[in-house]
Design a protein around this motif. Structure first.
Motif, PDB file in Angstrom:
ATOM      1  N   ALA A   1     -14.172 -61.426 107.731  1.00  0.00           N
ATOM      2  CA  ALA A   1     -14.976 -60.620 106.815  1.00  0.00           C
ATOM      3  C   ALA A   1     -14.066 -59.895 105.841  1.00  0.00           C
ATOM      4  O   ALA A   1     -13.031 -59.359 106.228  1.00  0.00           O
ATOM      5  N   VAL A   2     -14.464 -59.882 104.572  1.00  0.00           N
ATOM      6  CA  VAL A   2     -13.728 -59.193 103.520  1.00  0.00           C
ATOM      7  C   VAL A   2     -14.697 -58.342 102.713  1.00  0.00           C
ATOM      8  O   VAL A   2     -15.773 -58.817 102.324  1.00  0.00           O
ATOM      9  N   LEU A   3     -14.318 -57.090 102.492  1.00  0.00           N
ATOM     10  CA  LEU A   3     -15.109 -56.171 101.665  1.00  0.00           C
ATOM     11  C   LEU A   3     -14.234 -55.743 100.490  1.00  0.00           C
ATOM     12  O   LEU A   3     -13.104 -55.302 100.684  1.00  0.00           O
TER      13      LEU A   3
ATOM     14  N   PRO B   1      -7.196 -67.087  94.442  1.00  0.00           N
ATOM     15  CA  PRO B   1      -7.915 -68.003  95.340  1.00  0.00           C
ATOM     16  C   PRO B   1      -9.156 -67.391  95.970  1.00  0.00           C
ATOM     17  O   PRO B   1      -9.996 -68.126  96.517  1.00  0.00           O
ATOM     18  N   LEU B   2      -9.325 -66.068  95.890  1.00  0.00           N
ATOM     19  CA  LEU B   2     -10.530 -65.441  96.453  1.00  0.00           C
ATOM     20  C   LEU B   2     -11.764 -65.685  95.596  1.00  0.00           C
ATOM     21  O   LEU B   2     -12.886 -65.371  96.019  1.00  0.00           O
ATOM     22  N   GLU B   3     -11.584 -66.248  94.378  1.00  0.00           N
ATOM     23  CA  GLU B   3     -12.729 -66.509  93.507  1.00  0.00           C
ATOM     24  C   GLU B   3     -13.783 -67.350  94.221  1.00  0.00           C
ATOM     25  O   GLU B   3     -14.988 -67.176  94.024  1.00  0.00           O
ATOM     26  N   ALA B   4     -13.353 -68.227  95.108  1.00  0.00           N
ATOM     27  CA  ALA B   4     -14.289 -69.130  95.788  1.00  0.00           C
ATOM     28  C   ALA B   4     -15.227 -68.403  96.731  1.00  0.00           C
ATOM     29  O   ALA B   4     -16.286 -68.938  97.092  1.00  0.00           O
ATOM     30  N   ILE B   5     -14.868 -67.185  97.132  1.00  0.00           N
ATOM     31  CA  ILE B   5     -15.719 -66.490  98.101  1.00  0.00           C
ATOM     32  C   ILE B   5     -16.304 -65.201  97.550  1.00  0.00           C
ATOM     33  O   ILE B   5     -17.222 -64.644  98.156  1.00  0.00           O
TER      34      ILE B   5
ATOM     35  N   LEU C   1     -24.074 -58.658  99.084  1.00  0.00           N
ATOM     36  CA  LEU C   1     -23.672 -59.173 100.396  1.00  0.00           C
ATOM     37  C   LEU C   1     -23.850 -60.675 100.406  1.00  0.00           C
ATOM     38  O   LEU C   1     -24.856 -61.202  99.911  1.00  0.00           O
ATOM     39  N   ASP C   2     -22.890 -61.372 100.997  1.00  0.00           N
ATOM     40  CA  ASP C   2     -22.963 -62.836 101.006  1.00  0.00           C
ATOM     41  C   ASP C   2     -22.316 -63.382 102.265  1.00  0.00           C
ATOM     42  O   ASP C   2     -21.475 -62.723 102.898  1.00  0.00           O
ATOM     43  N   ARG C   3     -22.754 -64.565 102.660  1.00  0.00           N
ATOM     44  CA  ARG C   3     -22.149 -65.297 103.773  1.00  0.00           C
ATOM     45  C   ARG C   3     -21.414 -66.508 103.209  1.00  0.00           C
ATOM     46  O   ARG C   3     -21.968 -67.254 102.389  1.00  0.00           O
ATOM     47  N   VAL C   4     -20.177 -66.678 103.672  1.00  0.00           N
ATOM     48  CA  VAL C   4     -19.353 -67.800 103.213  1.00  0.00           C
ATOM     49  C   VAL C   4     -18.859 -68.536 104.454  1.00  0.00           C
ATOM     50  O   VAL C   4     -18.081 -67.974 105.239  1.00  0.00           O
ATOM     51  N   GLY C   5     -19.274 -69.768 104.610  1.00  0.00           N
ATOM     52  CA  GLY C   5     -18.898 -70.490 105.826  1.00  0.00           C
ATOM     53  C   GLY C   5     -19.391 -69.727 107.054  1.00  0.00           C
ATOM     54  O   GLY C   5     -20.559 -69.375 107.176  1.00  0.00           O
ATOM     55  N   GLU C   6     -18.464 -69.426 107.954  1.00  0.00           N
ATOM     56  CA  GLU C   6     -18.795 -68.659 109.146  1.00  0.00           C
ATOM     57  C   GLU C   6     -18.574 -67.168 108.961  1.00  0.00           C
ATOM     58  O   GLU C   6     -18.864 -66.374 109.858  1.00  0.00           O
ATOM     59  N   GLY C   7     -18.049 -66.775 107.782  1.00  0.00           N
ATOM     60  CA  GLY C   7     -17.701 -65.380 107.568  1.00  0.00           C
ATOM     61  C   GLY C   7     -18.621 -64.679 106.598  1.00  0.00           C
ATOM     62  O   GLY C   7     -19.644 -65.215 106.170  1.00  0.00           O
ATOM     63  N   ARG C   8     -18.232 -63.451 106.226  1.00  0.00           N
ATOM     64  CA  ARG C   8     -19.056 -62.616 105.367  1.00  0.00           C
ATOM     65  C   ARG C   8     -18.184 -61.923 104.327  1.00  0.00           C
ATOM     66  O   ARG C   8     -17.043 -61.564 104.601  1.00  0.00           O
ATOM     67  N   VAL C   9     -18.778 -61.741 103.142  1.00  0.00           N
ATOM     68  CA  VAL C   9     -18.097 -61.076 102.037  1.00  0.00           C
ATOM     69  C   VAL C   9     -19.075 -60.097 101.414  1.00  0.00           C
ATOM     70  O   VAL C   9     -20.268 -60.389 101.283  1.00  0.00           O
ATOM     71  N   SER C  10     -18.586 -58.921 101.047  1.00  0.00           N
ATOM     72  CA  SER C  10     -19.422 -57.973 100.311  1.00  0.00           C
ATOM     73  C   SER C  10     -18.618 -57.405  99.156  1.00  0.00           C
ATOM     74  O   SER C  10     -17.397 -57.269  99.234  1.00  0.00           O
ATOM     75  N   LEU C  11     -19.337 -57.062  98.088  1.00  0.00           N
ATOM     76  CA  LEU C  11     -18.716 -56.513  96.885  1.00  0.00           C
ATOM     77  C   LEU C  11     -19.454 -55.237  96.498  1.00  0.00           C
ATOM     78  O   LEU C  11     -20.663 -55.260  96.253  1.00  0.00           O
TER      79      LEU C  11
END
Length: 683
Positions: A374-376, A393-397, A465-475
């Protein structure tokens, strides 16, 4: 008609006794002086004393009352095992008829069902209530038709008559039960816990029952079978498969000939929790909101925080020695290559590319998220610059693209329509009195790919909030959340919002946006379905016996649907709603009625012995009924006794004075005159 002499004294008894003493002294004095009339005077004084005692002949007109015999018929759950119910009903009917045929006898039959709230057989409570409704002077006997497994022996009343137990057990009865001796309520994920179980046989156990199969199932999945010893506690090591509630079901298959399989299973519900949530906080530069993140994460005892702040980038040369800027060097390789998978959450707080984290490391962060991390990103003006993390490279998520525009004006954050349904932001408006304070800066973003739960200036996305693959990302497209913490213009629910956000990122079960679960209260369950959608299909409930019931769910708040269901039996229930499923256990592992099922008279032995009663097995036939006197043993080898009370009701009472006033006057006068004449002749 009965008669008896009673006394109704005209003076207190102590005064009459004192007068009697004085009379005796006077008579003694007369004897000492040799007075010839002492005897007649003594008789006169005795008549006066007797008259003062008020002797009355009382006659009562009495009507005899019948004796009352109580027959308590136990119909609790354990009495329905085997042929106990039929045996009890047949014996109760025959005993009632036999007692009713006795002269001067009435029978009160009381049916005793299961106690409320799994309290078991309340036999003594029912007996106490039955006795309270009858005159105790008429109770001649009590007969209990039961297996003797009662759960309120401490309420046994004092009985004026014999109490007998006719139990429904048979010599060849035996039963097996599963006991959970020790199970924790919480367990740490990834760590092994130990449950203590025991399989216990009681009664006339057949030979060769030294071991038994044990099936273990987690959350209703296919069970695994093990062979375990009988009559010995065993320690069962296991690790929980997931966080939140884990429902473990232990089952021993029914053996041939045992009384019931209702006590052959046990449900254990254990809440899986993380030991420590490890968070890596990387701050791009010191700023007012940095302390907010640090205080929030440090205040949570379940969080291990690793925090680094970039005080000086490599390209800045100001002559200050590095050792004076930091205690340790930033271990970029160790954190972002070797141990990145040890973290549950990585927070980039106003971080921008400065050459400290090469693209290889940031690409490793992307892989970390896709693999379940998870990345916030808490964005400041740096996110809109050419050195933005988005241009890596974080642009993809990253769930939104910055437009390079920074909005520097006041606005009030608002929860979006979707945000009212999302567990991260649902109900935040009710947690703060008054209007939220304004934030003063926001990074404009577009092309949002996740769930926009908060909006800011011009309804632009603020929290995504978003899910990417098995993980999670929020901005979070602003670095001014700290204004709420400072109480600016009234502040806002900043700590609760950031806490929920961090815990959603770390996949805490209670913050899942699509979830199905149930909460139990006794035999009632509250089924809860949370969703981001506007409607949900009916939920299917599968009972422990395999029956299915469909229930419609009603929306009680945005995104939260509920239904109430009363479980008909104790056990494991399965819930299904679309792609979501859950399990829940209702009631105890086994009802109290089935904890002990072998019939016995031991629990009632002391109470029965105190009344002179006896214990007999109905399987040996109904014993004869005899009449015994009070205080004598009321039980024999083939018979049980009742004690006639000879109670009666008084219709009328007539009293006749034995010494009326005129008779007392004549007797006393005659005796006194006689004494005087006797003394006069002597002189």
């Amino acid at each position: 008609m009965t008669g008896a002499v009673i006394f109704d004294p005209l003076l207190p008894w102590w005064l009459i006794a004192a007068l009697g003493g004085m009379t005796l002294c006077a008579v003694a004095l007369a004897l000492w002086r040799g007075l010839s009339g002492w005897a007649l005077r003594a008789l006169g004084a005795a008549v006066i004393l007797l008259a003062l005692a008020g002797p009355v002949y009382q006659r009562e007109d009495r009507a005899p009352l019948s004796d009352i015999v109580l027959v308590l018929d136990d119909t609790s759950a354990s009495q329905k095992l085997g042929d106990r119910a039929a045996m009890t009903e047949e014996a109760a009917a025959a005993l009632t008829e036999r007692l009713g045929a006795r002269a001067n006898t009435e029978v009160r039959r009381v049916t005793v069902p299961d106690g409320p709230d799994n309290s078991g057989t309340q036999l003594m409570t029912a007996l106490s209530e039955a006795i309270a409704e009858e005159p105790q002077g008429r109770i001649a006997g009590v007969f209990l038709l039961s297996d003797g497994r009662l759960h309120d022996i401490e309420r046994a009343p004092d009985l004026p008559a014999p109490m007998h137990l006719l139990h429904t057990g048979r010599e060849d009865d035996w039963d097996r039960r599963l006991i959970v001796e020790g199970a924790p309520a919480f367990a740490i994920l990834g760590e092994e816990i130990t449950l203590t179980l025991r399989i216990e046989d009681s009664g006339a156990v057949p030979a060769g029952m030294d071991s038994a199969p044990l099936d273990i199932s987690v959350d209703g999945e296919a069970p695994q079978r093990f062979d375990v010893p009988v009559g010995r506690s065993i320690d069962l090591p296991l690790a929980l498969p997931h966080g939140g509630r884990n429902v473990l079901q232990f089952t021993v298959p029914e053996a041939e000939g045992e009384l019931t399989e209702r006590n052959n299973s046990a449900l254990v519900q254990i809440n899986g929790v993380r030991d420590r949530l490890r968070v890596l906080l990387v701050s791009g530069e010191p700023h007012n909101g940095e302390r907010t993140w640090r205080n929030l994460l440090k205040s949570d005892s379940s969080v291990d925080l690793v925090h680094f702040t970039i005080l000086r980038p490599p390209d800045k040369q100001d002559g200050v020695p590095v050792r004076e800027l930091s205690l340790i060097a930033f271990p970029t390789r160790e954190l972002f290559l070797e141990k990145i998978d040890d973290f549950d959450l990585i927070i980039f707080d106003r971080y921008k590319r400065r050459g400290i984290l090469p693209s290889l490391y940031l690409d490793n962060v992307r892989s970390y998220v896709e693999g379940g991390g998870a990345v916030l990103i808490a964005a400041g003006p740096d996110f809109a610059s050419a050195d933005s993390l988005y241009r890596s490279p974080l642009e993809a998520i990253v769930p939104a693209r910055p437009t390079a525009r920074v909005i520097d004006r006041g606005y009030r954050p608002t929860i979006s329509e979707l945000g009212h349904r999302h567990p991260v932001t649902a109900g935040l408006e009710e947690m703060h009195d008054g209007e939220w304070g304004r934030w003063l800066r926001q990074v404009e973003v577009d092309e949002a790919t996740g769930d926009v739960v908060m909006t800011g200036a011009g309804d632009a996305p603020l929290l995504i909030l978003d899910r990417v693959g098995e993980g999670r990302v929020s901005l979070l497209a602003s670095d001014h959340a700290w204004l709420w913490n400072r109480g600016y213009e009234g502040g806002g629910p900043q700590l609760e919002m950031l806490r929920r956000l961090a815990h959603w990122m770390m996949k805490e079960p209670e913050l899942e946006e699509e979830a199905l679960w149930a909460e139990a209260t006794g035999q009632e369950m509250r089924i809860i379905r949370r969703t981001l959608g506007e409607s949900v299909p009916p939920v299917t409930v599968t009972t422990p016996v395999g029956d299915t019931v469909e229930l419609d769910l009603s929306e009680v708040s945005p995104g939260r649907f509920e239904a109430l269901y009363d479980g008909p039996v104790i056990g494991l229930y399965r819930l299904e709603n679309g792609e979501h499923s859950a399990v829940i256990g209702l009631g105890p592992a086994a009802p109290v009625e089935f904890e002990q099922t072998i019939a016995t008279g031991d629990l009632l032995a002391d109470a029965i012995k105190a009344t002179g009663g006896g214990v007999r097995a109905l399987a040996d036939g109904l014993p004869a009924i005899r009449t015994v006197r009070e205080g004598r043993p009321a039980a024999g080898r083939t018979w049980l006794g009742v004690t006639p009370r000879e109670a009666y009701r008084t219709l009328s009472v007539t009293q006749t004075a034995l010494l009326p006033a005129w008779l007392v006057l004549l007797l006393v006068a005659g005796l006194v005159v006689g004494g005087w004449l006797r003394e006069g002749r002597r002189t």
